[in-house]
Design a protein around this motif. Structure first.
Motif, PDB file in Angstrom:
ATOM      1  N   ALA A 155       0.767  -1.033  -0.028  1.00  0.00           N
ATOM      2  CA  ALA A 155       0.011   0.076   0.043  1.00  0.00           C
ATOM      3  C   ALA A 155       1.022   1.286   0.241  1.00  0.00           C
ATOM      4  N   TYR A 156       0.348   2.449  -0.341  1.00  0.00           N
ATOM      5  CA  TYR A 156       1.024   3.598  -0.379  1.00  0.00           C
ATOM      6  C   TYR A 156       1.734   4.135   0.967  1.00  0.00           C
ATOM      7  N   GLY A 157       2.839   4.307   1.042  1.00  0.00           N
ATOM      8  CA  GLY A 157       3.521   4.816   2.383  1.00  0.00           C
ATOM      9  C   GLY A 157       4.198   3.551   3.048  1.00  0.00           C
TER      10      GLY A 157
ATOM     11  N   LEU B  89       9.076   0.856   5.797  1.00  0.00           N
ATOM     12  CA  LEU B  89      10.007  -0.239   5.467  1.00  0.00           C
ATOM     13  C   LEU B  89      11.542   0.353   5.627  1.00  0.00           C
ATOM     14  N   CYS B  90      11.610   1.435   4.908  1.00  0.00           N
ATOM     15  CA  CYS B  90      12.890   2.353   5.023  1.00  0.00           C
ATOM     16  C   CYS B  90      13.197   2.574   6.199  1.00  0.00           C
ATOM     17  N   GLN B  91      12.447   3.074   6.937  1.00  0.00           N
ATOM     18  CA  GLN B  91      12.611   3.659   8.360  1.00  0.00           C
ATOM     19  C   GLN B  91      12.796   2.493   9.305  1.00  0.00           C
TER      20      GLN B  91
ATOM     21  N   ASP C 166      15.256   4.226  -0.191  1.00  0.00           N
ATOM     22  CA  ASP C 166      14.159   3.720  -0.631  1.00  0.00           C
ATOM     23  C   ASP C 166      14.425   2.721  -1.821  1.00  0.00           C
ATOM     24  N   GLU C 167      15.689   3.173  -2.493  1.00  0.00           N
ATOM     25  CA  GLU C 167      16.034   2.249  -3.558  1.00  0.00           C
ATOM     26  C   GLU C 167      16.498   0.805  -3.019  1.00  0.00           C
ATOM     27  N   THR C 168      16.767   0.701  -1.937  1.00  0.00           N
ATOM     28  CA  THR C 168      17.166  -0.810  -1.424  1.00  0.00           C
ATOM     29  C   THR C 168      15.592  -1.565  -1.160  1.00  0.00           C
TER      30      THR C 168
ATOM     31  N   LYS D 263      14.697 -10.283   4.285  1.00  0.00           N
ATOM     32  CA  LYS D 263      14.175  -9.678   5.573  1.00  0.00           C
ATOM     33  C   LYS D 263      12.816  -8.903   5.257  1.00  0.00           C
ATOM     34  N   ILE D 264      13.246  -8.038   4.347  1.00  0.00           N
ATOM     35  CA  ILE D 264      12.441  -6.889   3.811  1.00  0.00           C
ATOM     36  C   ILE D 264      11.226  -7.513   3.130  1.00  0.00           C
ATOM     37  N   ARG D 265      11.344  -8.505   2.236  1.00  0.00           N
ATOM     38  CA  ARG D 265      10.102  -9.242   1.734  1.00  0.00           C
ATOM     39  C   ARG D 265       9.400  -9.790   2.832  1.00  0.00           C
TER      40      ARG D 265
END
Length: 68
Positions: free
Chosen positions: A13-15, A20-22, A28-30, A47-49
């Motif tokens: 979703a938007y945002g 996730l960056c924070q 944000d590229e990562t 881990k991000i996924r």
């Protein structure tokens, strides 16, 4: 029968990308590269996924494109 190229992607979703960056303290590229399964596949991307799918309501989709 045509040949197709199959790629995977996680849609959030938007945002959520910013959250996730924070959370992981990365740019944000990562996060974008991790969610589109592009380039390298390392532990941080995995881990991000997992976080996006489990806690942020991300949906994994399959994109099929015909190969010319």
């Amino acid at each position: 029968m045509t040949k197709t190229s199959r790629t995977y992607r996680i849609v959030v979703a938007y945002g959520v990308t910013k959250k996730l960056c924070q959370h992981f303290r990365v740019c944000d590229e990562t996060v974008r590269r991790a969610l589109t399964y592009s380039s390298q596949d390392n532990e941080l991307h995995k881990k991000i996924r997992q976080e996006a799918l489990k806690f942020y309501g991300g949906q994994e989709i399959v994109v099929e494109k015909p190969i010319k």
